[in-house]
Design a protein around this motif. Structure first.
Motif, PDB file in Angstrom:
ATOM      1  N   GLY A 239      46.163  41.698  39.690  1.00  0.00           N
ATOM      2  CA  GLY A 239      45.187  41.180  38.366  1.00  0.00           C
ATOM      3  C   GLY A 239      46.541  40.201  37.592  1.00  0.00           C
ATOM      4  O   GLY A 239      46.458  40.190  36.167  1.00  0.00           O
ATOM      5  N   GLY A 240      46.868  40.077  37.728  1.00  0.00           N
ATOM      6  CA  GLY A 240      48.215  38.904  37.012  1.00  0.00           C
ATOM      7  C   GLY A 240      48.173  38.685  36.133  1.00  0.00           C
ATOM      8  O   GLY A 240      46.958  38.229  35.156  1.00  0.00           O
ATOM      9  N   MET A 241      48.787  39.292  34.794  1.00  0.00           N
ATOM     10  CA  MET A 241      48.557  39.087  33.544  1.00  0.00           C
ATOM     11  C   MET A 241      49.784  39.134  32.682  1.00  0.00           C
ATOM     12  O   MET A 241      51.209  38.972  33.289  1.00  0.00           O
ATOM     13  CB  MET A 241      47.893  40.401  32.383  1.00  0.00           C
TER      14      MET A 241
ATOM     15  N   TYR B  10      54.392  35.703  31.988  1.00  0.00           N
ATOM     16  CA  TYR B  10      53.197  36.428  33.255  1.00  0.00           C
ATOM     17  C   TYR B  10      53.748  36.856  34.278  1.00  0.00           C
ATOM     18  O   TYR B  10      55.360  36.623  34.871  1.00  0.00           O
ATOM     19  CB  TYR B  10      52.895  35.010  33.658  1.00  0.00           C
ATOM     20  N   ASN B  11      53.464  38.248  34.684  1.00  0.00           N
ATOM     21  CA  ASN B  11      53.903  39.564  35.584  1.00  0.00           C
ATOM     22  C   ASN B  11      52.681  38.839  36.733  1.00  0.00           C
ATOM     23  O   ASN B  11      51.765  38.883  36.348  1.00  0.00           O
ATOM     24  CB  ASN B  11      53.718  40.989  34.521  1.00  0.00           C
ATOM     25  N   GLN B  12      53.133  38.648  37.523  1.00  0.00           N
ATOM     26  CA  GLN B  12      52.569  38.561  39.025  1.00  0.00           C
ATOM     27  C   GLN B  12      52.491  39.817  39.631  1.00  0.00           C
ATOM     28  O   GLN B  12      52.931  40.796  38.640  1.00  0.00           O
ATOM     29  CB  GLN B  12      53.347  37.546  39.486  1.00  0.00           C
TER      30      GLN B  12
END
Length: 92
Positions: free
Chosen positions: A58-60, A53-55
């Motif tokens: 739009g974190g996705m 999970y990349n903060q």
């Protein structure tokens, strides 16, 4: 002086939390050291896929695909019909 210290500490902590750069052909061992929160979601004879999970805006989720111990592809996966979470892109 106290008003200046708090913003500087916030900037320092934010600067330390950014993930390291990921590049195609990166060794899998290096990726695992720099991205300890990434989880293996697929392990087969032909590839290993990690999900992280990349903060940020739009974190996705990002999927990292390794072949022969080297990063070959990175994407956001896809949503199968009716799914609420992304899954790794199938091999062709």
């Amino acid at each position: 002086m106290k008003k200046l210290i708090l913003p500087l500490l916030v900037v320092l902590f934010m600067g330390c939390s950014f993930p390291k750069a990921v590049m195609v052909n990166m060794p899998e061992d290096q990726f695992k050291k720099e991205h300890a929160s990434a989880a293996v979601v697929e392990l087969s004879e032909s590839r290993t896929v990690y999900k992280q999970y990349n903060q940020g805006p739009g974190g996705m989720y990002k999927f990292y695909y390794f072949k022969n111990g080297r990063l070959a592809l990175m994407d956001e996966g896809f949503y199968p019909i009716g799914a609420t979470a992304p899954v790794p892109t199938p091999e062709h």
